[in-house]
Design a protein around this motif. Structure first.
Motif, PDB file in Angstrom:
ATOM      1  N   ARG A   1       0.833  -1.205   0.000  1.00 50.74           N
ATOM      2  CA  ARG A   1       0.000   0.000   0.000  1.00 50.74           C
ATOM      3  C   ARG A   1       0.870   1.258   0.000  1.00 50.74           C
ATOM      4  O   ARG A   1       0.621   2.201  -0.768  1.00 50.74           O
TER       5      ARG A   1
ATOM      6  N   ARG B   1       2.391   1.736  -3.415  1.00 54.94           N
ATOM      7  CA  ARG B   1       1.366   2.198  -4.364  1.00 54.94           C
ATOM      8  C   ARG B   1       1.117   3.694  -4.195  1.00 54.94           C
ATOM      9  O   ARG B   1       1.098   4.452  -5.175  1.00 54.94           O
TER      10      ARG B   1
ATOM     11  N   THR C   1      -3.827   4.688  -7.803  1.00 58.25           N
ATOM     12  CA  THR C   1      -5.036   4.269  -7.102  1.00 58.25           C
ATOM     13  C   THR C   1      -5.054   2.738  -7.054  1.00 58.25           C
ATOM     14  O   THR C   1      -4.298   2.075  -7.782  1.00 58.25           O
ATOM     15  N   GLN C   2      -5.932   2.196  -6.249  1.00 54.97           N
ATOM     16  CA  GLN C   2      -6.087   0.738  -6.218  1.00 54.97           C
ATOM     17  C   GLN C   2      -6.530   0.215  -7.578  1.00 54.97           C
ATOM     18  O   GLN C   2      -6.075  -0.833  -8.024  1.00 54.97           O
TER      19      GLN C   2
ATOM     20  N   ARG D   1      -9.870  -4.828  -8.343  1.00 51.93           N
ATOM     21  CA  ARG D   1      -9.651  -3.885  -7.245  1.00 51.93           C
ATOM     22  C   ARG D   1      -9.899  -4.576  -5.902  1.00 51.93           C
ATOM     23  O   ARG D   1      -9.196  -4.323  -4.924  1.00 51.93           O
TER      24      ARG D   1
ATOM     25  N   ILE E   1      -6.831  -6.283  -4.827  1.00 55.68           N
ATOM     26  CA  ILE E   1      -5.839  -5.329  -4.315  1.00 55.68           C
ATOM     27  C   ILE E   1      -6.178  -4.950  -2.875  1.00 55.68           C
ATOM     28  O   ILE E   1      -5.293  -4.889  -2.011  1.00 55.68           O
ATOM     29  N   ILE E   2      -7.446  -4.733  -2.612  1.00 59.02           N
ATOM     30  CA  ILE E   2      -7.876  -4.417  -1.244  1.00 59.02           C
ATOM     31  C   ILE E   2      -7.482  -5.548  -0.304  1.00 59.02           C
ATOM     32  O   ILE E   2      -6.932  -5.317   0.775  1.00 59.02           O
TER      33      ILE E   2
ATOM     34  N   GLU F   1      -3.685  -5.589   0.245  1.00 54.95           N
ATOM     35  CA  GLU F   1      -3.240  -4.507   1.122  1.00 54.95           C
ATOM     36  C   GLU F   1      -3.626  -4.756   2.576  1.00 54.95           C
ATOM     37  O   GLU F   1      -3.001  -4.219   3.488  1.00 54.95           O
TER      38      GLU F   1
END
Length: 83
Positions: A15, A18, A24-25, A36, A39-40, A43
């Motif tokens: 995170r 990034r 952004t995600q 996305r 990715i969440i 992270e």
């Protein structure tokens, strides 16, 4: 060292990288060919995410994994253990 803490730290580092790159995600997801939502989860250090997905994200961030000796957890990281 606890495996949950290791993935949590990895997710935090991803995170931070990034954000430092100004992504952004969604942009990172596009680069890594992931969703996305994935990715969440990465992270957050989710254990349910495959090592392949972590590797895609690291590649998209121009990073690699390296093994280094573990350091003791911080007080913030062990906060909930004794509650």
């Amino acid at each position: 060292m606890d495996h949950i803490l290791i993935t949590k730290r990895l997710g935090e580092q991803i995170r931070t990288r990034r954000l430092n790159l100004g992504l952004t995600q969604s942009q990172l997801a596009d680069r890594a060919l992931l969703t996305r939502q994935k990715i969440i989860a990465i992270e957050k250090g989710a254990l349910s995410v495959s090592i392949g997905a972590y590797a895609r994200v690291l590649g998209a961030l121009d990073c690699e994994l390296r093994m280094v000796p573990a350091v003791l957890p911080t007080l913030d990281e062990i906060q909930g253990i004794f509650e």
